[in-house]
Motif scaffolding. Structure first.
Motif, PDB file in Angstrom:
ATOM      1  N   VAL A 156      52.694  49.293  40.064  1.00 64.72           N
ATOM      2  CA  VAL A 156      51.644  48.937  40.947  1.00 64.72           C
ATOM      3  C   VAL A 156      51.091  50.159  41.626  1.00 64.72           C
ATOM      4  N   CYS A 210      47.061  40.897  35.207  1.00 60.73           N
ATOM      5  CA  CYS A 210      46.163  39.802  35.539  1.00 60.73           C
ATOM      6  C   CYS A 210      45.254  40.323  36.516  1.00 60.73           C
ATOM      7  N   CYS A 220      41.533  49.710  43.165  1.00 60.56           N
ATOM      8  CA  CYS A 220      42.700  49.927  42.130  1.00 60.56           C
ATOM      9  C   CYS A 220      41.875  50.754  41.084  1.00 60.56           C
TER      10      CYS A 220
HETATM   11  S1  SF4 Z   1      44.241  45.570  39.998  1.00 57.69           S
HETATM   12 FE1  SF4 Z   1      45.585  45.159  38.068  1.00 57.69          FE
HETATM   13  S2  SF4 Z   1      46.144  47.276  37.470  1.00 57.69           S
HETATM   14 FE2  SF4 Z   1      45.545  47.176  39.829  1.00 57.69          FE
HETATM   15  S3  SF4 Z   1      47.217  46.841  40.819  1.00 57.69           S
HETATM   16 FE3  SF4 Z   1      46.217  44.908  40.271  1.00 57.69          FE
HETATM   17  S4  SF4 Z   1      47.107  44.043  38.627  1.00 57.69           S
HETATM   18 FE4  SF4 Z   1      47.567  46.091  38.851  1.00 57.69          FE
END
Ligand code: SF4
Length: 360
Positions: A156, A210, A220
């Motif tokens: 994460v 997801c 992110c």
């Molecule tokens: S947006 Fe996608 S890649 Fe980013 S932390 Fe959440 S699940 Fe993981």
């Protein structure tokens, strides 16, 4: 979205609230109901955390339930014999964890009067407690602000911050540890640690994250840049090594010859049939086997089993040994066949025992 350097970004309360708060809200609404989350019993948390190392939740659930019925308190575990403890662990793998759990319970009984310590330094003094287990137990059971960093958390955090490099090495490792520690809210460290792990286990999945369901998608880096599959970066994997194992089924007068593996090395102190391991397939295995265990007249092939342990790919052949003369190895023992099911075997030899000792 542009991203400040990690050091600056972590100072930003806006960035922290973009991660920690939505994550905690999501966790409160979506957390899986797991038996070790029912209360804050430090022993129960400790057992679950040790079992969950290198093992999936689904595989742990029946073991955890059985274990807590058999050893409901730290004192019950401390009183158990090593054989009983290994037997309860049989099949879960990485047996060193069971031995360390047992040793830790004995230390809690002898040094802390049977009461699980709450002080992080005291928890850290228990056998087998590394930084991850310490942080998990101290934060979940006692509310201490320590960040627990496992594989789910690493996935994460590396994706969210876009941290490059192999996570177990510099320079990525200290960046990840610092990031998680700084994001940890002091008022709910246990929930936060579990929330990040839960997100990694159920949403931020290794192959197909997801992202559309993710509570921290905004901000992110991996999702924004579409580089989820590149993070975390993998360490170069070890090449697979082939090995050939030759095991003997030796029986007489209702007893079977079994050996206990030594201390150290993989699967230490578990039981197995007497066997030798060669780097190449060879009919000359009988010479090595005789030198190690004792003279025999003949060997009849009973079965072949293929299995893997870490990067070893092992072809195991088991033979019925005829005309065996007294054993040489101190760790070998004639064991009544009826008692064999009570012993903790290696996983591969357990399959052989189930097949060949039950039928005899
Ligand atoms: S947006 Fe996608 S890649 Fe980013 S932390 Fe959440 S699940 Fe993981």
């Amino acid at each position: 979205m542009g991203r400040e350097p990690l050091e600056t970004a972590l100072e930003s309360p806006v960035l922290q609230s973009a991660f920690s708060r939505p994550l905690l809200d999501w966790y409160a609404a979506n957390r899986r109901k797991l038996p070790w989350r029912d209360g804050k019993d430090p022993y129960a948390v400790f057992v679950s955390e040790v079992m969950l190392q290198q093992t999936q939740v689904r595989a742990v659930l029946p073991y955890y339930a059985r274990w807590m019925r058999r050893f409901p308190t730290v004192e019950a575990l401390a009183r158990a014999s090593e054989e009983e403890v290994l037997k309860e662990w049989e099949g879960l793998g990485y047996y060193r964890r069971a031995r360390l759990l047992h040793a830790a319970a004995r230390m809690v009984a002898s040094e802390f009067g049977g009461r699980f310590p709450s002080d992080p330094e005291e928890i850290a003094s228990l056998p087998g407690v590394g930084p991850y287990t310490l942080a998990a137990v101290a934060s979940i059971a006692f509310g201490k602000a320590l960040a627990a960093v496992d594989g789910n958390v690493i996935r994460v955090v590396t994706r969210w911050f876009g941290i490059r490099g192999v996570p177990s090495r510099r320079p990525a490792r200290p960046k990840i540890l610092e990031a998680v520690q700084r994001l940890l809210p002091s008022e709910a460290p246990g929930d936060f640690n579990q929330a990040v792990m839960e997100l990694g286990a159920t949403v931020c999945l290794p192959r197909r994250p997801c992202c559309l369901l993710c509570p921290i998608r905004k901000g992110c880096v991996a999702s924004t840049k579409g580089i989820q599959s590149e993070l975390p970066e993998a360490a170069p994997s070890k090449a697979a090594v082939r090995q050939f194992e030759y095991a003997g089924l030796v029986m007489r007068e209702g007893k079977v010859l079994l050996c206990r593996r030594g201390d150290g090395g993989r699967m230490e102190r578990l039981w197995q049939f007497p066997s030798v391991i060669l780097a190449k397939e060879s009919k000359r295995w009988t010479g090595r086997w005789k030198a190690r265990y004792g003279e025999m007249k003949g060997a009849e092939l009973l079965a072949v089993l293929n299995y893997s342990v870490t990067h070893y790919r092992i072809r195991l052949e088991i033979y019925r040994i005829e005309g065996f003369q007294r054993y040489k190895l101190p760790s070998a023992r004639w064991t009544p066949i009826a008692e064999a099911p009570k012993l903790a075997f290696t996983a591969a030899h357990r399959k052989l025992a189930d097949r060949f000792l039950v039928l005899t």
